[in-house]
Design a protein around this motif. Sequence first.
Motif, PDB file in Angstrom:
ATOM      1  N   SER A  23      14.770  35.386  50.199  1.00 54.22           N
ATOM      2  CA  SER A  23      15.561  36.414  50.906  1.00 54.22           C
ATOM      3  C   SER A  23      15.145  37.808  50.459  1.00 54.22           C
ATOM      4  CB  SER A  23      17.046  36.222  50.599  1.00 54.22           C
ATOM      5  OG  SER A  23      17.783  37.373  50.948  1.00 54.22           O
ATOM      6  N   HIS A  24      15.063  38.715  51.420  1.00 61.74           N
ATOM      7  CA  HIS A  24      14.853  40.123  51.071  1.00 61.74           C
ATOM      8  C   HIS A  24      16.198  40.735  50.669  1.00 61.74           C
ATOM      9  CE1 HIS A  24      13.942  44.445  51.593  1.00 61.74           C
ATOM     10  NE2 HIS A  24      12.747  44.085  51.163  1.00 61.74           N
ATOM     11  N   PHE A  25      16.124  41.828  49.876  1.00 56.18           N
ATOM     12  CA  PHE A  25      17.338  42.520  49.419  1.00 56.18           C
ATOM     13  C   PHE A  25      18.185  43.081  50.562  1.00 56.18           C
ATOM     14  CE2 PHE A  25      14.740  43.525  45.452  1.00 56.18           C
ATOM     15  CZ  PHE A  25      15.469  42.690  44.622  1.00 56.18           C
ATOM     16  N   ARG A  62       9.850  39.046  60.615  1.00 56.10           N
ATOM     17  CA  ARG A  62       8.682  38.239  60.983  1.00 56.10           C
ATOM     18  C   ARG A  62       7.445  38.484  60.108  1.00 56.10           C
ATOM     19  NH1 ARG A  62       6.972  34.851  64.891  1.00 56.10           N
ATOM     20  NH2 ARG A  62       9.093  34.895  65.659  1.00 56.10           N
ATOM     21  N   PHE A  63       7.129  39.768  59.804  1.00 59.60           N
ATOM     22  CA  PHE A  63       5.883  39.979  59.059  1.00 59.60           C
ATOM     23  C   PHE A  63       5.939  39.305  57.689  1.00 59.60           C
ATOM     24  CE2 PHE A  63       8.177  43.753  57.455  1.00 59.60           C
ATOM     25  CZ  PHE A  63       7.871  43.714  56.110  1.00 59.60           C
ATOM     26  N   MET A  64       7.150  39.212  57.122  1.00 56.59           N
ATOM     27  CA  MET A  64       7.291  38.574  55.804  1.00 56.59           C
ATOM     28  C   MET A  64       7.007  37.069  55.913  1.00 56.59           C
ATOM     29  SD  MET A  64      10.726  40.515  54.494  1.00 56.59           S
ATOM     30  CE  MET A  64      10.664  42.276  54.145  1.00 56.59           C
ATOM     31  N   SER A 111      -3.218  48.872  54.497  1.00 58.02           N
ATOM     32  CA  SER A 111      -2.062  48.659  55.368  1.00 58.02           C
ATOM     33  C   SER A 111      -0.858  48.229  54.549  1.00 58.02           C
ATOM     34  CB  SER A 111      -2.365  47.668  56.485  1.00 58.02           C
ATOM     35  OG  SER A 111      -2.557  46.393  55.970  1.00 58.02           O
ATOM     36  N   TYR A 112       0.253  48.895  54.846  1.00 57.95           N
ATOM     37  CA  TYR A 112       1.542  48.540  54.270  1.00 57.95           C
ATOM     38  C   TYR A 112       1.796  47.110  54.718  1.00 57.95           C
ATOM     39  CZ  TYR A 112       6.517  49.503  53.138  1.00 57.95           C
ATOM     40  OH  TYR A 112       7.778  49.508  52.607  1.00 57.95           O
ATOM     41  N   VAL A 113       2.461  46.324  53.888  1.00 60.85           N
ATOM     42  CA  VAL A 113       2.666  44.915  54.214  1.00 60.85           C
ATOM     43  C   VAL A 113       3.512  44.762  55.496  1.00 60.85           C
ATOM     44  CG1 VAL A 113       4.719  44.566  52.771  1.00 60.85           C
ATOM     45  CG2 VAL A 113       3.044  42.719  53.007  1.00 60.85           C
ATOM     46  N   PRO A 198      10.286  55.316  49.641  1.00 56.05           N
ATOM     47  CA  PRO A 198       9.169  56.112  50.200  1.00 56.05           C
ATOM     48  C   PRO A 198       9.054  56.042  51.726  1.00 56.05           C
ATOM     49  CG  PRO A 198       8.342  54.289  48.861  1.00 56.05           C
ATOM     50  CD  PRO A 198       9.824  54.312  48.675  1.00 56.05           C
ATOM     51  N   GLU A 199       9.849  55.198  52.386  1.00 54.40           N
ATOM     52  CA  GLU A 199       9.874  55.206  53.859  1.00 54.40           C
ATOM     53  C   GLU A 199      10.733  56.359  54.389  1.00 54.40           C
ATOM     54  OE1 GLU A 199      11.112  51.362  55.303  1.00 54.40           O
ATOM     55  OE2 GLU A 199       9.531  50.328  54.215  1.00 54.40           O
ATOM     56  N   CYS A 200      11.426  57.084  53.483  1.00 59.84           N
ATOM     57  CA  CYS A 200      12.223  58.245  53.915  1.00 59.84           C
ATOM     58  C   CYS A 200      11.292  59.419  54.207  1.00 59.84           C
ATOM     59  CB  CYS A 200      13.217  58.649  52.820  1.00 59.84           C
ATOM     60  SG  CYS A 200      14.495  57.413  52.535  1.00 59.84           S
ATOM     61  N   GLY A 213      10.473  51.987  45.558  1.00 66.02           N
ATOM     62  CA  GLY A 213      10.886  50.852  46.390  1.00 66.02           C
ATOM     63  C   GLY A 213      12.171  50.208  45.859  1.00 66.02           C
ATOM     64  N   THR A 214      12.580  49.136  46.503  1.00 62.76           N
ATOM     65  CA  THR A 214      13.869  48.533  46.160  1.00 62.76           C
ATOM     66  C   THR A 214      13.904  48.007  44.713  1.00 62.76           C
ATOM     67  OG1 THR A 214      13.064  46.543  47.288  1.00 62.76           O
ATOM     68  CG2 THR A 214      14.575  47.937  48.506  1.00 62.76           C
ATOM     69  N   THR A 215      12.811  47.386  44.263  1.00 64.84           N
ATOM     70  CA  THR A 215      12.800  46.876  42.885  1.00 64.84           C
ATOM     71  C   THR A 215      12.821  48.036  41.888  1.00 64.84           C
ATOM     72  OG1 THR A 215      11.698  44.851  43.500  1.00 64.84           O
ATOM     73  CG2 THR A 215      11.442  45.506  41.227  1.00 64.84           C
TER      74      THR A 215
END
Length: 302
Positions: A23-25, A62-64, A111-113, A198-200, A213-215
Amino acid sequence: MNDGGLLAQIERLKRQKKAIILSHFYQRPEIQDIADYVGDSFGLSQQAAQTDADVIVFCGVRFMAEVAAILSPGKIVLLPESEAGCPMADMADAESLRSLKKQYPEAAVVSYVNTSAEVKAESDVCCTSANVLKVVNSMPQRQIIFVPDRNMGQFVAARTEKEIILWQGYCYVHDHLGADDVLRAKQAHAEALVMVHPECSPAVAEIADYVTGTTGMLKLARTESANTFIVGTEIGLEYALKKAAPGKDFIFSNPDLSCFNMKLTTLAKVADSLEKLGPQVSVPAHVAARARLALERMLTFY
Ligand code: 13P
Ligand code: SF4
């Protein structure tokens, strides 16, 4: 069926099918609670590459799940909600990237994941928010085509000697956070540390104490002496932050930062997906072979 019944059903099916739940956060709390591993995009990729389970249930987008299918060929990868995509990943396509590569033949593609498997197949290396600067700086090329997040690309451009060629994609969730939202929260909580993803936008990154990032945010919550944090990321991280640092306050300066796609996965859909062993995510072998090289290169950086 009530949640108790669903939890028992998921547990039984997991054992029966030798499945692991990732699961993602940003997933709903009840999904994070049933997961064998909850993490950021980097950790999830590592788990997907290492697991010896027969079935990977991907509670994310989906990409994950595609990353899991690429790194664990031969395993069944389930995306319980087939509509759970990432709008930012959909902003880059392989054909446009091939045209840009022709325009900049000397450039490396990072490329970003958060990209499709086809875009990864056109890339030299992938990165996540946890290792983006290390990955970019490690490339021998001077020019870097950075796909697809323009905000993350600008974050890197401000901190590297490399020339960054930006793609104009963005995450509609993080891009929605305004500098005014953060400044208002800072006025109300002058003692708080500001940490943003960093997506902000660059305007938000500029007024933050930390861009990570989240971690990275979870680590700051645990290790910094501050008791109050102003957080600039998707609201789902609040659950993990409170677990990581109970007693500390986390102010989400804009509570609208919720990723619709991340919230599509529910307990009922996980149970149904395990029961039916579908919807499955797979990547054509010729695309997977090239995308795997870019992903495996990424996994050497943390
Ligand atoms: P990280 O968890 O890797 O920071 O990713 C954020 C994100 O937006 C994933 O979709
Ligand atoms: Fe995509 Fe943004 Fe949602 Fe992450 S939070 S899945 S980057 S839209």
